[in-house]
Write a protein that holds these residues in place. Sequence first.
Motif, short mmCIF file in Angstrom:
data_model
loop_
_atom_site.label_atom_id
_atom_site.label_comp_id
_atom_site.label_asym_id
_atom_site.label_seq_id
_atom_site.Cartn_x
_atom_site.Cartn_y
_atom_site.Cartn_z
N MET A 1 0.85 -1.19 0.00
CA MET A 1 0.00 0.00 0.00
C MET A 1 0.89 1.24 0.00
N SER A 2 0.53 2.21 -0.81
CA SER A 2 1.35 3.42 -0.82
C SER A 2 0.49 4.65 -0.59
N LEU A 3 0.99 5.52 0.25
CA LEU A 3 0.32 6.81 0.47
C LEU A 3 1.18 7.93 -0.11
N ALA A 4 2.02 7.59 -1.11
CA ALA A 4 2.85 8.60 -1.75
C ALA A 4 1.96 9.68 -2.34
N ASN A 5 2.42 10.91 -2.25
CA ASN A 5 1.68 12.08 -2.74
C ASN A 5 0.45 12.43 -1.91
N ARG A 6 0.25 11.74 -0.79
CA ARG A 6 -0.81 12.16 0.14
C ARG A 6 -0.19 13.07 1.20
N HIS A 7 -1.02 13.97 1.71
CA HIS A 7 -0.54 14.91 2.72
C HIS A 7 -1.38 14.75 3.96
N ALA A 8 -0.71 14.53 5.08
CA ALA A 8 -1.43 14.20 6.31
C ALA A 8 -1.14 15.21 7.41
N VAL A 9 -2.18 15.52 8.19
CA VAL A 9 -2.00 16.28 9.42
C VAL A 9 -2.40 15.37 10.58
N VAL A 10 -1.52 15.24 11.56
CA VAL A 10 -1.81 14.41 12.73
C VAL A 10 -1.71 15.30 13.95
N THR A 11 -2.84 15.57 14.60
CA THR A 11 -2.78 16.43 15.79
C THR A 11 -2.26 15.62 16.97
N GLY A 12 -1.58 16.30 17.87
CA GLY A 12 -1.02 15.61 19.04
C GLY A 12 -0.06 14.50 18.64
N SER A 13 0.92 14.86 17.78
CA SER A 13 1.81 13.81 17.25
C SER A 13 3.25 13.99 17.68
N THR A 14 3.47 14.69 18.79
CA THR A 14 4.83 14.79 19.31
C THR A 14 5.11 13.68 20.33
N SER A 15 4.13 12.79 20.52
CA SER A 15 4.27 11.80 21.58
C SER A 15 3.29 10.66 21.31
N GLY A 16 3.53 9.53 21.93
CA GLY A 16 2.54 8.46 22.04
C GLY A 16 1.93 7.98 20.73
N ILE A 17 0.59 7.83 20.74
CA ILE A 17 -0.14 7.26 19.61
C ILE A 17 0.01 8.14 18.37
N GLY A 18 -0.09 9.46 18.54
CA GLY A 18 -0.02 10.37 17.40
C GLY A 18 1.32 10.28 16.68
N LYS A 27 5.98 6.38 6.68
CA LYS A 27 6.60 5.14 6.17
C LYS A 27 5.93 4.69 4.87
N GLU A 28 4.63 4.98 4.76
CA GLU A 28 3.90 4.63 3.53
C GLU A 28 4.03 5.70 2.46
N GLY A 29 4.80 6.76 2.75
CA GLY A 29 5.10 7.75 1.72
C GLY A 29 4.36 9.06 1.85
N ALA A 30 3.51 9.22 2.87
CA ALA A 30 2.77 10.47 3.01
C ALA A 30 3.66 11.57 3.59
N ASP A 31 3.48 12.79 3.08
CA ASP A 31 4.06 13.96 3.74
C ASP A 31 3.22 14.23 4.99
N VAL A 32 3.87 14.71 6.03
CA VAL A 32 3.18 14.79 7.32
C VAL A 32 3.41 16.13 8.01
N MET A 33 2.35 16.66 8.61
CA MET A 33 2.50 17.77 9.54
C MET A 33 2.35 17.23 10.95
N LEU A 34 3.40 17.40 11.74
CA LEU A 34 3.35 17.05 13.16
C LEU A 34 2.74 18.22 13.93
N ASN A 35 2.14 17.92 15.05
CA ASN A 35 1.57 18.97 15.93
C ASN A 35 1.65 18.47 17.37
#
Length: 261
Positions: A1-18, A27-35
Amino acid sequence: MSLANRHAVVTGSTSGIGLAIARALAKEGADVMLNGFGDPAAIEAERAKIEAEFKVKCVYSGADMAKGHEVEAMIRDAAENLGTVDILVNNAGIQFVSPIEDFPGEKWNAIIAINLNSAFHTIKAAVPGMKAQKWGRIVNTASAHSLTASPFKAAYVSAKHGIAGLTKTVALELATFGVTCNCISPGYVWTPLVANQIPDTMKARNMTREQVIQDVMLERQPTKEFVTVDQVAAMAVYLCSDAASQITGTNISIDGGWTAQ
Ligand code: NAD
């Protein structure tokens, strides 16, 4: 499965589950915004590590999920820096444990703002872009407490039941636009959020640390094991895949059998 060229926002992603979800999407290729909050140097190290390890773009927003205008500005920043927000993971959350008669009003307000209202603001801001491109994935981190209650967690249980309702409503509104909305409901996952509630639970229930872990937390989980952050992240990645395009409006338990009881 590839998420290349997808853009993701994950809230509360400096720790734990996020953080585990953000890393799994990258890892699947998505660009990510950490928060999220935390030590700036540690956050920057994590951001740079994601870019180097997975060869994706990774940016960081320090937006406070308690403040609606910052939440909506974060989604606009993500669209400007990454491109349309294709994947939105509402995960930021806090906990506070107290008998209801002593529950501080400001803690109630903070939990409802961060654990519930922020998802309203992110979804509201991200949906027009998702609808326009007829593709989107919204994954909300709910909890076993979106389906059942425990004493002393009035605000958390209320917010998580709210997230479950928001998930179903948004799923119905977006069903014909190629946009799915689901929530994942973990039981106890070993993260800082869980570790930090042990002292208050010890006080509220007059128990030792070991009693809280065995008799309160794992007592509810028939497998007698904590869920791992990577198990939750794997489900989030699956829900973002094309294989999951007909899964919408669901509340998926990963709770070692807790809510089967
Ligand atoms: P955690 O404390 O490890 O992470 C919480 C994240 O939210 C951190 O990145 C923190 O900086 C961020 N955050 C907190 N307040 C914020 C704010 N005002 N603005 C922006 N970010 C903020 O906790 P976790 O256990 O990984 O929890 C993540 C989610 O999973 C929460 O929604 C929680 O309710 C849910 N959950 C956790 C468990 C569990 O057992 N750990 C079980 C079920 C559901």
